[in-house]
Design an enzyme around this catalytic site. Structure first.
Site, PDB file in Angstrom:
ATOM      1  CE  LYS A   1     -12.539  -8.987 -20.602  1.00  0.00           C
ATOM      2  NZ  LYS A   1     -13.820  -8.277 -20.648  1.00  0.00           N
TER       3      LYS A   1
ATOM      4  CB  CYS B   1       5.417  -4.143   0.272  1.00  0.00           C
ATOM      5  SG  CYS B   1       6.212  -2.534   0.053  1.00  0.00           S
ATOM      6  CE1 TYR B   2       1.495   1.287   5.400  1.00  0.00           C
ATOM      7  CE2 TYR B   2      -0.335  -0.267   5.419  1.00  0.00           C
ATOM      8  CZ  TYR B   2       0.252   0.898   5.881  1.00  0.00           C
ATOM      9  OH  TYR B   2      -0.384   1.654   6.821  1.00  0.00           O
TER      10      TYR B   2
ATOM     11  N   GLY C   1       0.848  -1.184   0.000  1.00  0.00           N
ATOM     12  CA  GLY C   1       0.000   0.000   0.000  1.00  0.00           C
ATOM     13  C   GLY C   1       0.880   1.228   0.000  1.00  0.00           C
TER      14      GLY C   1
ATOM     15  CD  GLU D   1       2.880  -8.204  -5.180  1.00  0.00           C
ATOM     16  OE1 GLU D   1       3.700  -8.880  -4.526  1.00  0.00           O
ATOM     17  OE2 GLU D   1       2.582  -7.032  -4.887  1.00  0.00           O
TER      18      GLU D   1
ATOM     19  CG  ASP E   1     -16.877  -9.689 -19.730  1.00  0.00           C
ATOM     20  OD1 ASP E   1     -15.901 -10.431 -19.931  1.00  0.00           O
ATOM     21  OD2 ASP E   1     -16.785  -8.507 -19.373  1.00  0.00           O
TER      22      ASP E   1
ATOM     23  CG  HIS F   1       5.866  -5.595  -4.231  1.00  0.00           C
ATOM     24  ND1 HIS F   1       4.596  -5.411  -3.765  1.00  0.00           N
ATOM     25  CD2 HIS F   1       6.555  -4.482  -3.889  1.00  0.00           C
ATOM     26  CE1 HIS F   1       4.498  -4.233  -3.184  1.00  0.00           C
ATOM     27  NE2 HIS F   1       5.679  -3.645  -3.244  1.00  0.00           N
TER      28      HIS F   1
END
Ligand code: XMP
Length: 513
Positions: free
Chosen positions: A369, A81-82, A54, A171, A227, A169
């Protein structure tokens, strides 16, 4: 439903990326706000927690924190991280602004202490850092297992309490073997089976749809986009011929879009499809209208009227209570936080109003998605539908500056087809968020053969983006731009000039209106 991994959101864009990465490790994840209480977490019975990064500083007044009891639930928890700093601070460690800022690829070295989190990784790797504050002292009970040159606590862990934290991070793709680290945390430290797969998503949704709709009739508005197509395909798999699809052709669709929908849903899936040919009514309603917002309103309202007319007719015969909607997980998260500024009367255009007397069936509510696309492929939808770039609800109308007429829509439809066709041939279609043609409201002078022309320009608009909130103009190769331009002039009557839009978002928007 399997127990979720909860991603606690501390702001910025990090939580969604983490949630997606967890799904890529075939584990179901949900995003929750950092204000969630321990009781609320308990009620969700999570299999693990991940505390996101964050933008704040933990010691600033009003900085986002969380219920400290989250850390005593015995649930395996990874702070990033945060999130790592919040964990350190709540458990009695120390976080400070040391003057060291790490940003970007950074070398990571093991400290020699035994690490459960980094098991299997080499002694030295690189990670992606982005922080101004640092953990200067790990809380009691934690072992510091990796450092960087500037930061002593890059990884800390307390396996007895099942708490792990990385300052970097994992990710982010730039962290070497980052996805593997996340997967290791999920599969081995939290003991989760990789059971979130296309097949399990489909089975789960099919069961939910059946339970929700029983033997009743279900309606679905198909738009040509991925979608609504995947949602319809899922409902078909669940309740077969109880589904009726409605496709309203506004005259503002892409080339062959209607035919492709007929082909896929009527012939391939055997769905009952009502194809409303409403082109004339749309062009009549749009005659003389040039204001972008008015155009959107007219199209949105007429679309609803057309759809309602079909629904009423069908309902005369039997009870139609359910309506399929292709809502995705990011829409669910975003409507929860309600921050989007109203730049254009947007994302409800081409959608349906909430006061329609239907109960919604939303089989994509939990999906990102990329998951929708993979599910679509698994269900046998054609590649062209599954990988189609986003298309606005009001269709070509928001790319026709000035009055929308049949003739101008034909010019743009033909031009759009050329742009997309060349982009596909160049192998760039899937790399671009959107690529299309725009028809401005000016005409310019040109010369063709030995005659003067006075015709429209076409603007090529191609952007890269992750979420359409911001976008960059795509650096298309010049030879591709040249091929597109040549074909546009040769093949599309009414066009004598081609321009390239090099505006990012902001300050531009992706569409021209
Ligand atoms: P802008 O032009 O605001 O568009 O940068 C952001 C994204 O939204 C799409 N878009 C729409 N989608 N109904 C939709 O469903 C709409 O009225 C609409 N207007 C824009 C646009 O194509 C881009 O992907």
């Amino acid at each position: 439903m399997t127990r979720p991994v909860l991603v606690v959101d501390f702001g910025a864009q990090y939580a969604q990326l983490i949630a997606r990465r967890v799904r890529e490790a075939h584990v179901y994840s949900e995003i929750v706000p950092h204000t969630i209480t321990a009781d609320e977490v308990r009620a969700k019975d999570p299999a693990a927690l991940i505390l996101s990064g964050g933008p704040a500083s933990v010691y600033e007044e009003g900085a986002p924190s969380m219920d400290p009891a989250l850390l005593t639930l015995g649930v395996p928890t990874l702070g990033i991280c945060y999130g790592a700093q919040v964990m350190a601070q709540l458990l009695g460690g120390r976080v400070a602004r040391t003057g060291v800022r790490e940003y970007g690829r950074t070398a990571l070295a093991r400290t020699g202490a035994t690490s459960a989190l980094l098991a299997g990784l080499p002694e030295a790797t690189t990670c992606w850092m982005s922080h101004g504050d640092s953990i200067v002292e790990a809380p009691e009970g934690f072992a510091v297992t990796a450092s960087t040159t500037d930061v002593p606590v890059a990884v800390m862990e307390d396996p007895a309490r099942r708490l792990y934290a990385t300052q970097y991070h994992p990710e982010v793709a730039h962290t070497e073997r980052g996805q593997e680290q996340l997967a290791h945390f999920l599969h081995h430290l939290a003991g989760l089976a990789p059971s979130w797969t296309n097949a399990s998503i489909i089975d789960d949704q099919v069961a939910r749809i059946r339970a929700q709709v029983g033997a009743q009739r279900v309606l679905c508005a198909l738009s040509g986009g991925v979608d609504s197509a995947v949602a319809a395909a899922l409902v078909t798999k669940a309740v077969g011929r109880q589904l009726t699809c409605v496709f309203v052709d506004t005259g503002l669709m892409r080339l062959n879009e209607g035919e492709q929908i007929d082909e896929t849903f009527t012939r391939q899936f055997g769905v009952e499809l009502v194809h409303v040919k409403a082109q004339d009514r749309f062009f009549d309603a749009l005659a003389g209208v040039t204001d972008p917002e008015r155009k959107r309103k007219i199209i949105g309202e007429l679309f609803i009227r057309e759809f309602e007319a079909v629904a009423r007719e069908l309902a005369a015969g039997e009870d139609v209570r359910f309506l399929v909607q292709g809502t995705l997980y990011p829409d669910v998260i975003e409507s929860g936080s309600g921050h989007a500024a109203n730049i254009k009367s947007h994302h409800n255009v081409g959608g349906l109003p909430e006061d329609l007397a239907f109960e919604l069936v939303e089989p994509l509510r939990l999906l990102f998605k990329d998951e929708v696309r993979r599910v679509g492929e698994e269900l046998g939808l054609p590649e062209e539908i599954v990988w189609r770039q986003p298309f606005p609800g009001p269709g070509l109308a928001v790319r026709i500056v000035g009055e929308v007429t049949r003739e101008r829509a034909e010019i743009l439809r033909a031009a759009d087809h050329v742009v997309v066709d060349e982009i596909r041939r160049a192998g760039l279609y899937r790399d671009l968020w959107q690529s299309f043609a725009v028809l401005p409201a000016v005409r310019t002078v040109g010369v063709m053969g030995d005659g003067r022309t006075y015709a429209y320009p076409i603007v090529i608009r191609a952007v890269t983006s992750d979420d359409a909130m911001t976008a960059d103009w795509a650096r298309l190769p010049y030879d591709l731009v040249e091929r597109i331009a040549n074909r546009l002039i040769r093949e599309v009557e009414g066009v004598n000039r081609v321009a390239l839009d090099v505006t990012s978002k902001p300050p531009g928007t992706i569409e021209w209106e």
